[in-house]
Design an enzyme around this catalytic site. Structure first.
Site, mmCIF file in Angstrom:
data_model
loop_
_atom_site.group_PDB
_atom_site.id
_atom_site.type_symbol
_atom_site.label_atom_id
_atom_site.label_comp_id
_atom_site.label_asym_id
_atom_site.label_seq_id
_atom_site.Cartn_x
_atom_site.Cartn_y
_atom_site.Cartn_z
ATOM 1 N N LYS A 1 -12.282 -1.845 7.009
ATOM 2 C CA LYS A 1 -11.542 -2.693 7.931
ATOM 3 C C LYS A 1 -12.053 -2.528 9.367
ATOM 4 C CE LYS A 1 -8.535 -2.983 4.330
ATOM 5 N NZ LYS A 1 -7.684 -2.210 3.428
ATOM 6 N N TRP B 1 0.834 -1.208 0.000
ATOM 7 C CA TRP B 1 0.000 0.000 0.000
ATOM 8 C C TRP B 1 0.861 1.247 0.000
ATOM 9 C CZ3 TRP B 1 -4.325 -1.113 -1.928
ATOM 10 C CH2 TRP B 1 -5.007 -2.282 -1.590
ATOM 11 N N ASP C 1 -1.701 6.765 6.329
ATOM 12 C CA ASP C 1 -2.719 5.806 5.905
ATOM 13 C C ASP C 1 -2.975 4.899 7.102
ATOM 14 O OD1 ASP C 1 -4.230 3.760 4.867
ATOM 15 O OD2 ASP C 1 -2.892 3.316 3.181
HETATM 16 C C1 PLP Z 1 -7.105 -1.847 2.316
HETATM 17 C C2 PLP Z 1 -6.045 -0.826 2.328
HETATM 18 C C3 PLP Z 1 -5.929 0.156 1.325
HETATM 19 C C4 PLP Z 1 -6.851 0.181 0.128
HETATM 20 O O1 PLP Z 1 -8.080 0.631 0.486
HETATM 21 P P1 PLP Z 1 -9.257 0.888 -0.595
HETATM 22 O O2 PLP Z 1 -10.294 1.486 0.265
HETATM 23 O O3 PLP Z 1 -9.602 -0.431 -1.180
HETATM 24 O O4 PLP Z 1 -8.715 1.822 -1.618
HETATM 25 C C5 PLP Z 1 -4.959 1.104 1.449
HETATM 26 N N1 PLP Z 1 -4.113 1.105 2.489
HETATM 27 C C6 PLP Z 1 -4.158 0.175 3.462
HETATM 28 C C7 PLP Z 1 -3.194 0.225 4.586
HETATM 29 C C8 PLP Z 1 -5.139 -0.812 3.403
HETATM 30 O O5 PLP Z 1 -5.185 -1.753 4.376
#
Ligand code: PLP
Length: 360
Positions: free
Chosen positions: A196, A102, A172
């Protein structure tokens, strides 16, 4: 009805209490005569839902004055572009930490808009640890520093917030927001896809410091400008209304558990149960370095990769699903987000013991 223990990395389990409440209110939301799904986003009822969710999040995360909570769409992946477009307003330079897939995607996207330096990386050991980042390493002229606080695929997390001095820190937090107590004041911007720990897919939460609004690069699309969303209280256009409602129920649930500190304690107990078992097992091996192990995503392998398939299939038969690891790591991954009860982790460990006896 038979609900499984879902160890999926996302979308993932929601608290059963939240689902039941949503079910109860599905046809008629609190005397409104309609479902939240059918409601105008400009209605008094919906505005109360949105404002209630934002203030609950501020309360449970201890978000200080001077920060805005935004409810957006496009997932964390859209933030990979929005963050640089909005924060590159000054020097068009940023420092990124590379800690997994990511983070790499965030880096690639940011490179479209300015000069991106990878200031630290754990690529040398297949992202099994969190590299050190000190204030001295950070370019004082960078517009921001970007980190991924929990690496969903590799199963690592930061145990302390890096000190970036006066350079704004963007994070993030998709896979560990609300899983542990965070000092929001150490960040300038936090973003998370909801699927999540916050609610259904389709909602992205952004927490941004006021002084970062209004710095967007000139060609930034209106819909990608944080300032536009902040000025319109996340109602510039139709927001993901139903997802915001569910997220609000999740925030209420977190508060009822005793808040984020209580949820963190529970998460630490769940992770310890699984990791202690893995550490003492002759069959399983954890893939992340112990000091940086994630509380949310536990990654582990079997001595022979061929065994993985039979593990995943046999587990599913016992109602323990979505345990296959990401292809870049192999093996298994058990995602233990907030809504996973201790009972689910107990069942998983019991299953792992049985599988070990049969395959040792
Ligand atoms: C799941 C995830 C993403 C991607 O998220 P989307 O909402 O599908 O774009 C980005 N960063 C992390 C750390 C993730 O766990």
């Amino acid at each position: 009805m038979s609900r499984v223990y879902n160890f999926s990395p996302g979308p993932s389990m929601l608290p059963e209490e939240v689902l039941r409440k949503a079910q109860e209110e599905m046809l008629e939301y609190r005397g409104s005569g309609m479902s939240v799904m059918e409601m105008s986003h400009r209605s008094k009822e919906f505005e109360a839902i949105l404002n209630g969710a934002a203030s609950l999040l501020k309360e449970i995360m201890g978000i200080p004055e001077g920060f805005e909570v935004l409810f957006l769409q496009g997932g964390a992946s859209t933030q990979f572009a929005m963050v640089p477009q909005n924060l590159f307003g000054t020097n068009r330079k940023a420092d990124y930490v590379e800690t997994g897939s990511w983070a790499k995607k965030a880096i690639e996207e940011a490179r479209k808009y300015g000069e991106v330096r990878v200031v630290a990386s754990s690529k040398d050991k297949n992202f099994t640890y969190i590299p050190n980042l000190t204030r001295a390493m950070v370019d004082a002229n960078a517009d921001f520093v970007h980190i991924t606080t929990n690496n969903t695929i590799y199963g690592t997390k930061y145990t302390a917030v890096p000190d970036t001095g006066a350079v704004p820190l963007a994070a993030d937090m998709s896979s560990n927001i609300l899983s542990e107590v965070v000092d929001v004041s150490k960040f300038a911007l936090i973003y998370a896809g909801a699927q999540k720990n916050l609610g259904p897919a389709g909602l992205t939460v952004v927490i941004i410091r006021h002084d970062l609004l209004g710095r967007a690069m000139p060609a930034t699309p209106t819909m990608l400008d944080y300032k536009v969303h902040a000025e319109h209280n996340s109602l510039y256009n139709t927001p993901p209304c139903y997802c915001i409602y569910i997220a609000g129920l999740v925030f209420e649930w977190v508060k009822k558990q005793g808040g984020v500190a209580a949820v963190e304690k529970h998460n630490r107990e769940k992770a310890a149960l699984l990791y202690d078992f893995i550490d003492n097992s002759k069959l399983y091996r954890g893939t992340a370095e112990r000091k940086d192990r994630s509380l949310m995503n536990a990654t582990f392998v079997l001595p022979k990769e061929e065994l993985t398939d039979s593990f995943v299939k046999a587990a599913a038969k016992e109602g323990l699903v979505s345990l296959k690891g990401h292809r870049s790591v192999g093996g298994m991954r058990a995602s233990l987000y907030n809504a996973m009860p201790m009972e689910g982790v107990h069942k998983l460990v019991e299953f792992m013991k049985k599988f070990e006896r049969e395959n040792a």
